[in-house]
Design an enzyme around this catalytic site. Structure first.
Site, PDB file in Angstrom:
ATOM      1  N   SER A 210      22.661  20.620  39.479  1.00 54.69           N
ATOM      2  CA  SER A 210      21.927  19.389  39.214  1.00 54.69           C
ATOM      3  C   SER A 210      21.519  19.319  37.744  1.00 54.69           C
ATOM      4  O   SER A 210      22.369  19.293  36.865  1.00 54.69           O
ATOM      5  CB  SER A 210      20.720  19.307  40.150  1.00 54.69           C
TER       6      SER A 210
ATOM      7  N   ASP B 150      25.413  12.548  48.691  1.00 54.33           N
ATOM      8  CA  ASP B 150      24.357  12.803  47.713  1.00 54.33           C
ATOM      9  C   ASP B 150      23.625  11.491  47.408  1.00 54.33           C
ATOM     10  O   ASP B 150      24.228  10.542  46.916  1.00 54.33           O
ATOM     11  CB  ASP B 150      24.968  13.387  46.435  1.00 54.33           C
TER      12      ASP B 150
ATOM     13  N   HIS C  32      22.217  16.241  48.277  1.00 55.15           N
ATOM     14  CA  HIS C  32      21.972  16.824  46.952  1.00 55.15           C
ATOM     15  C   HIS C  32      21.368  18.220  47.023  1.00 55.15           C
ATOM     16  O   HIS C  32      21.683  19.066  46.187  1.00 55.15           O
ATOM     17  CB  HIS C  32      21.045  15.910  46.151  1.00 55.15           C
TER      18      HIS C  32
END
Length: 255
Positions: A123, A187, A216
């Site tokens: 991320s 996501d 996610h």
């Protein structure tokens, strides 16, 4: 505008955690900042991973995951906190995050050669991993749930705004390392299309792992088996290519 974006982007969790100096160490940056680094050692590592964690995380929270990576993949893992995360003082900014990643990489080089270091970002952590990969001759690059730019995660635009941060879409073009990109198709934080676009723009894409039901934040847990298997295949290819004339040569690609 840039400061406003920074305040929205960075969401460090509760900074309080206890440092166990058998597990953690403190690395001093050239600018005098203390960077907490978590080290999970493997007796006979095939590679050494520099793990850059996501937003709303710190090295205490990801320490168990680093242990899983070390044991499952036969690697040593270094993780670190960005300035302003955990007990690390200072302000998290794009420049500081990049600087902190580079400082830890230089620290690792005291013990391991570039050809043994693999950059792994999740991320937010994909940004320093990508930036670093374009600057140093690390052996490989793994990106989990990467994004094109900060603004584009919430605004579907073909334009890059002047105040945007972490322009991975541009920085990825300088990454020569064999690159593995992982993304969940469900996501809701970073659109799946971001991972697809970064793969297309990557100069040396090794392959990808698109997870049908993943979001996610559940890849490391719910989809752990598939994730570890894919990374293991990737590391095997890196091992096979060691000793070649170019450490960045294109490996056989896996879908």
């Amino acid at each position: 505008m840039g400061m406003l974006v920074s305040k929205v982007v960075f969401q460090p969790p509760d900074p309080q955690y206890t440092i166990d100096y058998k597990t953690y160490t403190i690395v001093q940056s050239p600018h005098g900042y203390s960077i907490p680094v978590s080290c999970v050692f493997h007796q006979k590592p095939r590679f050494v991973i520099l793990y850059s964690h996501g937003n709303s995380e710190n090295i205490q929270q990801v320490h168990h995951w680093c242990e899983v990576l070390s044991q499952s993949l036969r690697v040593t893992v270094f993780a670190y906190d960005y300035r302003g995360y955990g007990p690390s003082r200072g302000t998290p900014t794009e420049k500081n995050v990049f600087s902190d990643a580079h400082t830890v990489y230089q620290y690792m080089k005291k013990f391991y050669p570039d050809t043994k270091i693999v950059l792994f970002g999740r991320s937010l952590g994909c940004a320093p991993s990508i930036k670093l990969a374009g600057m140093v001759p690390a052996r490989g690059l793994i990106l989990e749930s990467p994004f094109l730019t900060c603004v584009k995660t919430v605004l579907n635009t073909g334009f890059t705004l002047w105040f945007d941060m972490f322009r991975n879409e541009t920085n990825i073009r300088r990454c020569k390392q064999p690159t593995l990109i992982i993304h969940g198709k469900e996501d809701q934080v970073v659109p799946f299309a971001h991972g697809q676009q970064l793969l297309a723009d990557c100069p040396n894409a090794w392959g990808h792992l698109w997870l049908e039901k993943a979001g996610h934040n559940d890849i490391d847990s719910v989809h752990r088996k598939e994730l570890l298997q894919k990374i293991s295949f990737y590391l095997e290819d890196l091992e096979l290519s060691e000793g070649s004339e170019s450490s960045h040569r294109t490996l056989r690609k896996r879908k």
